[in-house]
Design an enzyme around this catalytic site. Structure first.
Site, PDB file in Angstrom:
ATOM      1  N   ARG A   1      10.195   2.085  -6.214  1.00  0.00           N
ATOM      2  CA  ARG A   1       9.631   2.139  -4.852  1.00  0.00           C
ATOM      3  C   ARG A   1      10.727   1.929  -3.813  1.00  0.00           C
ATOM      4  O   ARG A   1      10.777   2.602  -2.789  1.00  0.00           O
ATOM      5  CB  ARG A   1       8.522   1.091  -4.700  1.00  0.00           C
ATOM      6  CG  ARG A   1       7.308   1.368  -5.592  1.00  0.00           C
ATOM      7  CD  ARG A   1       6.136   0.466  -5.286  1.00  0.00           C
ATOM      8  NE  ARG A   1       6.307  -0.924  -5.660  1.00  0.00           N
ATOM      9  CZ  ARG A   1       6.006  -1.455  -6.849  1.00  0.00           C
ATOM     10  NH1 ARG A   1       5.501  -0.677  -7.802  1.00  0.00           N
ATOM     11  NH2 ARG A   1       6.178  -2.740  -7.088  1.00  0.00           N
TER      12      ARG A   1
ATOM     13  N   LYS B   1       1.038  -2.552  12.513  1.00  0.00           N
ATOM     14  CA  LYS B   1      -0.063  -1.601  12.344  1.00  0.00           C
ATOM     15  C   LYS B   1      -1.252  -2.268  11.668  1.00  0.00           C
ATOM     16  O   LYS B   1      -1.090  -3.093  10.763  1.00  0.00           O
ATOM     17  CB  LYS B   1       0.388  -0.421  11.493  1.00  0.00           C
ATOM     18  CG  LYS B   1      -0.764   0.534  11.134  1.00  0.00           C
ATOM     19  CD  LYS B   1      -0.373   1.544  10.090  1.00  0.00           C
ATOM     20  CE  LYS B   1      -1.342   1.459   8.932  1.00  0.00           C
ATOM     21  NZ  LYS B   1      -1.198   2.602   8.005  1.00  0.00           N
TER      22      LYS B   1
ATOM     23  N   LYS C   1      -3.282   5.014  17.297  1.00  0.00           N
ATOM     24  CA  LYS C   1      -3.107   5.931  16.151  1.00  0.00           C
ATOM     25  C   LYS C   1      -4.471   6.422  15.691  1.00  0.00           C
ATOM     26  O   LYS C   1      -5.115   5.807  14.843  1.00  0.00           O
ATOM     27  CB  LYS C   1      -2.373   5.207  15.023  1.00  0.00           C
ATOM     28  CG  LYS C   1      -2.230   6.012  13.740  1.00  0.00           C
ATOM     29  CD  LYS C   1      -1.193   5.424  12.811  1.00  0.00           C
ATOM     30  CE  LYS C   1      -1.178   6.151  11.486  1.00  0.00           C
ATOM     31  NZ  LYS C   1      -0.019   5.797  10.659  1.00  0.00           N
TER      32      LYS C   1
HETATM   33  P1  13P Z   1      -1.630   9.613   6.585  1.00  0.00           P
HETATM   34  O1  13P Z   1      -0.831  10.377   7.619  1.00  0.00           O
HETATM   35  O2  13P Z   1      -1.284   9.972   5.178  1.00  0.00           O
HETATM   36  O3  13P Z   1      -3.082   9.608   6.903  1.00  0.00           O
HETATM   37  O4  13P Z   1      -1.146   8.122   6.684  1.00  0.00           O
HETATM   38  C1  13P Z   1      -1.021   7.555   7.934  1.00  0.00           C
HETATM   39  C2  13P Z   1      -1.365   6.130   7.848  1.00  0.00           C
HETATM   40  O5  13P Z   1      -0.562   5.283   8.148  1.00  0.00           O
HETATM   41  C3  13P Z   1      -2.725   5.794   7.404  1.00  0.00           C
HETATM   42  O6  13P Z   1      -2.958   4.451   7.700  1.00  0.00           O
END
Ligand code: 13P
Length: 354
Positions: A47, A137, A220
């Site tokens: 990873r 996030k 987001k």
């Molecule tokens: P995806 O673009 O694969 O949806 O992932 C973005 C993400 O951070 C989801 O929490």
């Protein structure tokens, strides 16, 4: 409320000049699924090698302004012994960190989920900031099915997002607020638009109530699309128009940037959608960019195959996708770019970041 010093600057720096975010914050269990699907063994070291491959791709800091890490990764060092967060900083990329504790069944709302992780969050934010994180996030998810999401689910998740965002700002981190209406299901575009609007409205109501400074955050969201199992495929123009319409109705102009998740869309289609949104006429008070996980990484993962000799090919694939997505964030992407290299491996002078 005045803008907290530094937060607005950080938020804007991440998405300046067509840059976007690489979401590389898959949990150990999620990245293990993606590696296993390609017959790559998932160990702490594989990873680490994979994330290091992405972060050290030559020229990538032209297109990637921030990377979202996950707890394991922010504690890992590169092969040369440099903390991966410091490696990013050294390349001019801002490190961020996923801080939610995942989705758990929501009491009182069968089949629905609430994102947990508020307990002890202040202390974890302090630790992550010391490790170099400048943004965070938190992802909430909403399923469209049989009258869902319920008002109970929307409210619980919006409230948690707002409490998380306020804590981030208190600790000097830019919160990325991620309410994701999932693509699972056969729903129509109009239903996704309606639910996305309800969710965004609730989220901004809660952010206001929690006294979050909008200038110091990023949103987001999902793009407005049809469900994965829908028989009809909306056109790129329909997705772009519905997405911009719902954002215009529900996202205050004080928010500096909106960075879309890819949500399982095909990588090229996600690029086309982002480009079409940016190419639409009419007022767009926020920067509209990307925070893609799968759409940025799938081609690179396919190319890597867990083999050291494949690292340059994987980096070329990642660089190419980021180049296309960055062009889309500026509304300058064209299908012809898919056939262009955008990156010559031997040509380190052209694409080295200055
Ligand atoms: P995806 O673009 O694969 O949806 O992932 C973005 C993400 O951070 C989801 O929490």
């Amino acid at each position: 409320m005045p803008t907290m010093p530094g937060l607005g600057e950080t938020a804007r720096a991440i998405i300046a000049n067509g840059m976007g975010i690489l979401a590389a914050d898959e949990t150990v269990s999620t990245i293990t699924k993606r590696l296993s699907a390609r017959e790559i063994e998932s160990t702490a070291d594989s990873r680490r090698a994979y994330r290091e491959l992405l972060f050290s791709t030559p020229g990538i800091s032209e297109y990637i302004g921030g990377v979202i890490l996950q707890d394991e990764t922010i504690h890992q060092d590169s092969a040369a012994g440099i903390p991966l967060a410091d490696l990013l900083v050294g390349r001019g990329i801002i490190p961020g960190i996923k801080v939610d504790a995942g989705v758990h069944p929501l009491a009182g709302a069968p089949g629905e989920f609430v994102t947990e992780g508020l307990d002890g969050l202040r202390e974890r934010l302090k630790e992550y900031r010391e490790l170099g994180a400048r943004f965070a996030k938190w992802r909430a998810v909403f399923t469209l099915r049989d009258g869902r999401p319920s008002a109970t689910c929307i409210h619980a998740n919006a409230h948690a997002l707002a409490r998380y965002a306020a804590l981030c700002q208190e600790q000097g981190l830019v919160p990325i607020v991620e309410p994701e209406v999932l693509m699972e299901g056969a729903h129509a575009l109009a239903r996704c638009e309606h639910v996305t609007g309800r969710v965004l409205q609730a989220v901004f109501t809660e952010l206001f109530a929690a006294r979050v400074t909008l200038e110091g955050m990023l949103l987001k969201p999902n793009m407005v699309t049809e469900g994965h199992d829908s028989a009809r495929q909306a056109s790129v123009a329909e997705v772009a128009e519905a997405t911009l319409r719902v954002l215009t109705r529900h996202v205050p102009p004080a928010v500096p940037g909106i960075v879309f998740l890819s949500g399982g869309q095909d990588a090229v289609l996600a690029t086309e959608h982002l480009n079409a949104i940016n190419a639409l006429a009419g007022p767009k008070p926020w920067t509209l960019s990307f925070s893609f996980g799968r759409a940025l990484q799938d081609e690179a993962l396919d190319a890597w195959r867990g083999q050291r000799a494949q690292v340059p090919a994987a980096q070329r694939a990642f660089h190419h996708r980021a180049w296309c997505d960055s062009a889309a964030a500026l509304g300058r992407y064209s299908a012809a770019m898919e056939g262009e290299a955008g990156f010559a491996p031997a040509d380190s002078t052209l694409h080295t970041h200055h």
